[in-house]
Scaffold this motif. Structure first.
Motif: not given
Length: 549
Positions: A289-298
């Motif tokens: 989930t943290a990786t998905e959130l970072r991807g969304f932020l990018a």
């Protein structure tokens, strides 16, 4: 559950006669306005009358300034602004505004200005749009009930949703027919007209190049998201940091600590294995989930100019709709497809005049088919509608309540080729006559109530419905209003406790002594409402005397 679509949400009044300032947030159902005689209840009726086109007068301007102002915020039913006669106002509507704001200003010299969405507009246009949404008793009721188009609308509403869908299709088909006729006449004018026609077709195709069926909705959705990119970035960034921060411990790290504490114990107590497995699974899902959130932020930061690009594309769509006189994106796409097909046919050697004539014939056939279907539905509904209205009339004390619907023929238009007339015979022995000519004041309001009770419809404002009635008739009128309020918004200015006691929202009008004296309007809570209804019943002394006897 109520399914009321057309609603007057808010009414604002400033410096109108004795009302310094009032803002009424109205309920979807039955709204009652009560108060002592002379308190200023009729000023509310005057306020709504101004929105419906009544003449302004310097006497309407109160002592608090040089002008009076009335503003209403309303919902707009789908397709309303596409109706004939509302084209000029539709162009004033802000692109993203789904509601409607109508206003009228009266100056101290008697001049007035009308507004739609805060933009100046002709008084008659604002009144015409207001009358589509607000029905008011009195002189406006008489004018509305006499209008053939209103009677047709009422009968079609009684026919049901399928008929209303046909009405929408017929409006589009009629516009297409008018456009096809214009094209045909232009092409018959000679080579110059034919060349101009081809140029318009090419312009339509070029201006819509690359547009897809879902583009406008998806672009608006993305624009809304990008307009809130700061809030999205802050929220997503905070969530990502809470789960797996670059420095320090987050939720995922704490789960690891818990799993490492349990793991060595699983061989000693096998029942702990399930807890250990769940912790390992939770840690994995938290890191994913943290990786998905970072991807969304990018992704939010990847296209800094994306909002500007979307605004540009939406402007391009809006300009194409305006240029080619399309009321919706779907109509623009349909017109573009037709233009491409016509250009293809011309390139294959088709005769442009013959093609234009065929387009006229096809459009005529379409509107005639819809007109026939609408006429069939109207003929089937006329007698049941008349019988239902007659029952309502009799129930609210309108004599024998005889009511009739007469259908006739008229020239084909966007509404079909039927004419409708509502006739009434309030007393036995009299001939049937048009509704608007047979009653006045409170009687006319009750006729309108009976019709609305059967067909539903827009917001209805009653100022005289309790004139000359009481007892059982008052109870019957109150019951009918309550039933109608399940399908339409009602605003009634009343002296009858039978009506006020059934309201979903109750406002009291009070005259406040002072220099100058002014009128106050306020919504009532439960205890205040009980006191007001008790006052309407004659007050505590009167009720005590009645109980003694």
């Amino acid at each position: 559950m109520r399914t009321i679509v057309r609603v007057l949400r808010r009414l604002r009044i400033e410096n109108l006669v004795l009302i310094r300032e009032a803002e009424l947030e109205l309920a979807p159902g039955l709204n009652a306005i009560t108060g002592e005689t002379g308190a200023g209840k009729t000023i509310l009726a005057q306020a709504i009358g101004l929105l419906l086109g009544s003449r302004g007068d310097a006497a309407l301007v109160g002592p608090e300034g040089e002008e009076a102002y009335v503003e209403a915020e309303l919902d707009v039913p789908d397709g309303l602004l596409e109706e004939e006669g509302l084209e000029a106002l539709a162009e004033l509507r802000p692109e993203d505004d789904e509601g409607l704001v109508l206003a009228r200003r009266v100056f101290s010299d008697g001049r007035t200005r009308a507004y739609a969405w805060g933009r100046a507009a002709p008084r008659d246009d604002v009144a015409a749009l207001g009358e589509r949404l607000l029905a008011m008793s009195g002189q406006f009721e008489q004018r509305r009930l006499a209008r053939a188009s209103y009677q047709l609308d009422v009968l079609d509403a009684f026919c049901g949703g399928e008929q209303l869908r046909r009405r929408g299709e017929a409006r589009i088909a009629w516009r297409e027919l008018q456009a096809a006729r214009r094209r045909y006449e232009e092409l018959r004018g000679g080579a110059d007209a034919a060349e101009a026609r081809v140029a318009e077709l090419r312009a339509l195709v070029e201006d819509t190049l690359g547009m897809e069926a879902e583009d406008e909705d998806s672009l608006r959705t993305e624009r809304e998201r990008l307009r809130h990119v700061t809030e999205l970035a802050a929220g997503v960034g905070a969530a990502g940091e809470a789960l797996a921060p670059d420095d320090g411990e987050g939720a995922a790290s704490l789960v690891v600590v818990a799993e490492r504490a349990i793991a060595p114990l699983e061989t000693l107590a096998p029942e702990l294995q399930r807890a250990g497995d769940e912790l390992r699974d939770v840690e994995l899902r938290l890191r994913e989930t943290a990786t998905e959130l970072r991807g969304f932020l990018a992704s939010l930061q990847a296209e800094p100019d994306r909002l500007e690009l979307i605004e540009g594309e939406l402007d391009r769509i809006a300009e194409a709709k305006r240029r080619f006189r399309c009321s919706s994106y779907d109509e623009l796409m349909a017109r573009a497809a037709e233009a491409q097909a016509e250009l293809d046919a011309l390139e294959e050697g088709a005769d442009p005049v013959a093609a234009a004539l065929k387009a006229v014939e096809d459009a005529e056939r379409r509107i005639e088919q819809l007109a026939a279907l609408m006429g069939k539905a109207r003929r089937a509904a006329a007698d049941p509608f008349a019988e239902a209205v007659a029952v309502e009339l009799e129930g609210i004390g309108m004599g024998e309540g005889e009511f009739r619907v007469e259908l006739g023929r008229r020239d084909l238009s966007a509404g079909g080729c039927d004419s409708v007339a509502f006739l009434i015979r309030p007393n036995a022995g009299l001939p049937f006559a048009p509704v608007a000519e047979t009653a006045s004041g409170g009687e006319l309001s009750r006729v309108a109530l009976a019709i609305a009770a059967v067909s539903g419809g827009e917001t209805v404002v009653f100022d005289e419905i309790d004139a000359g009635i009481g007892g059982e008739t008052a109870h019957a009128v109150a019951g009918t209003l309550e039933r109608l309020a399940g399908r339409a918004q009602i605003l009634t200015i009343t002296h009858l406790p039978q009506i006020a006691s059934r309201a979903d929202r109750h406002f009291r009008v009070e005259k406040v002594p002072g220099d100058p004296t002014h009128t106050r309007i306020e919504p009532l809570g439960e205890s205040d409402r009980r006191e007001e209804i008790q006052r309407m019943l004659g007050g505590q002394e009167f009720l005590t005397a009645v109980q003694r006897h």
